[in-house]
Design an enzyme around this catalytic site. Structure first.
Site, PDB file in Angstrom:
ATOM      1  CG  ASN A   1      22.310  42.633  43.365  1.00  0.00           C
ATOM      2  OD1 ASN A   1      21.118  42.148  43.563  1.00  0.00           O
ATOM      3  ND2 ASN A   1      22.927  42.269  42.631  1.00  0.00           N
TER       4      ASN A   1
ATOM      5  CB  SER B   1      30.708  41.686  35.304  1.00  0.00           C
ATOM      6  OG  SER B   1      31.840  40.964  35.659  1.00  0.00           O
TER       7      SER B   1
ATOM      8  NE  ARG C   1      27.241  39.006  39.121  1.00  0.00           N
ATOM      9  CZ  ARG C   1      28.216  39.163  38.754  1.00  0.00           C
ATOM     10  NH1 ARG C   1      29.231  39.340  39.795  1.00  0.00           N
ATOM     11  NH2 ARG C   1      28.750  38.783  37.469  1.00  0.00           N
TER      12      ARG C   1
END
Lengths: 156, 270
Positions: free
Chosen positions: B201, B193, B197
């Site tokens: 982004n 994660s 993440r």
């Protein structure tokens, strides 16, 4: 998009940077920050102390001024007393001196009056004898009438 | 157009174009340059740190350091020499990596092309290899932290006895596989994660920049649409860049904060 063996090198590089920062960067900067914080705290404490000391000194100065004023008043009082004493003593001395001078003068006057009286007495006796001689027309024997003459002199 | 986008999303690779056993040269290059810059700034300033009358750079670095140190002290209640410098490094590095996204999307690739480089992607955090490498580092540190602060007995004991607590030997043995499975999933999810993440982004941000750049791709001055799209490109580029300033800072902060939280959790008993 799919990761390749690059990730191993990236991980190692990242770890190396972390290690470098932890070993050679962080302690120095933290030490500087903490030292500055301590210095600021010390400075503030010193300022507080100085303020308290100033307050103390002010109180002491006020105390001293009060004491000095009381002392000065006391000194002035004493001086007044002393001056009064001196004046009183001078007055008394002057009176005494005056009395003494007066007494001396009186004695002198008394002496001179006595002498003058004696001289007058002698002259009165001789004048009386001369007068009487003229009236009687003859010489009065002074020796023969000595008692009478003395009585006359005493009466004048 | 598709060719332009695909070209922009291709790494400069060596020794092969595809597969696992190859290196993203562009990512490595910018990583090393920015890491060196970070080390130079941080360590250089730290070594010359003045107690009285600090300079502007020192004041800025101290501000970041004090901010991060405060966050770490709020989250992690033990004493650790590692966790705060780690947090500062993560924040600084990820922010610098992300910041390359602020450069015009064609600038360095065009310069690279002129210098003979076929492909060039400049944002290291828009490469899953970078974020995965960092996340795995954090993962290993989490395990090391757990072992160090709890001791091997508690560390390995918890693997099979939490989160489902049991009384009696039979129940304990019965629940052990479930506990172990949950623990493995919990541990595995963290680096995945964390890396996905940040990568997601930055990759999406880069893609949007590329799409904004496509608006005037192959445009000619004789077409009316060029002026309309040029204006639209300026507005869109401005808005997305302004918004991206927030994103790159926030993503750097999130990566840092989650690492600190994970490490704190690893040091505490369940």
């Amino acid at each position: 998009m799919i990761p390749n063996i690059t990730f191993v090198i990236q991980g190692l590089a990242f770890f190396a940077v972390v290690w470098l920062v932890m070993k050679f960067g962080w302690p120095h900067i933290m030490a500087a920050i903490e030292e500055r914080q301590q210095k600021i705290a010390e400075g503030l404490a010193a300022a507080d102390r100085a303020k308290a000391e100033l307050k103390d000194a002010d109180a002491r100065v006020a105390d001293e001024i009060k004491k000095a004023r009381a002392q000065a008043a006391e000194i002035v009082d004493k001086a007044h007393q002393q001056a009064n004493q001196i004046v009183d003593k001078a007055k008394a001395d002057a009176l005494l001196e005056a009395a003494r001078v007066k007494a001396t003068a009186q004695t002198e006057i008394d002496g001179m009056v006595g002498k003058a009286r004696e001289a007058l007495r002698g002259q009165v006796a001789s004048l009386a004898v001369q007068g009487a001689s003229k009236i009687i027309g003859k010489e009065i024997n002074a020796d023969a009438h000595k008692a009478l003459l003395d009585q006359l002199v005493a009466e004048i | 157009m598709t060719e332009y986008i695909v070209h922009h999303l291709h790494h400069l690779r060596w020794p092969r174009e595809d597969g696992f056993w190859t290196l993203n040269i562009d990512t490595l290059f910018f990583t090393f340059v920015l890491s060196a810059l970070f080390c130079l700034l941080f360590i250089g300033t730290a070594r010359r740190a003045k107690v009285e009358n600090p300079g502007k750079l020192q004041s800025f670095i101290e501000m970041v350091v004090v901010f991060v140190d405060g966050l770490v002290k709020e989250t992690f209640h033990g004493t650790s020499k590692l966790i705060a410098p780690l947090a500062v490094t993560i924040f600084g590095l990820v922010f610098l990596f992300n910041f390359l996204d602020m450069l015009p999307v064609d600038m360095l690739p065009a310069a690279g092309h002129a210098a003979g480089l076929k492909y060039l992607r400049i944002v290291p955090t828009a490469d899953l290899s970078t974020t995965l490498g960092m996340a795995l580092c954090v993962f290993l540190l989490i395990q090391y932290f757990g072992l160090k602060h709890k001791g091997p007995k508690v560390f390995f004991g918890e693997m099979v006895s939490a989160p489902f607590h049991a009384h009696g030997l039979g129940a304990k043995i019965a629940l052990a596989p479930a506990n172990l499975l949950l623990r493995l999933i919990e541990e595995a999810v963290r680096p995945v994660s964390l890396s996905l993440r940040l990568f997601g982004n930055m990759y999406a941000g880069e893609l949007i920049f590329i799409l904004i750049a496509v608006m005037t791709l192959d445009a000619t001055l004789s077409h009316f649409s060029t002026y309309l799209l040029g204006f639209g490109q300026f507005i869109a580029g401005f808005l997305w860049t302004a918004f991206h300033i927030l994103v790159i800072t926030l993503q750097a902060f999130i990566f840092m904060m989650l690492s600190v939280v994970y490490l704190s959790m690893a040091a505490e008993r369940h």
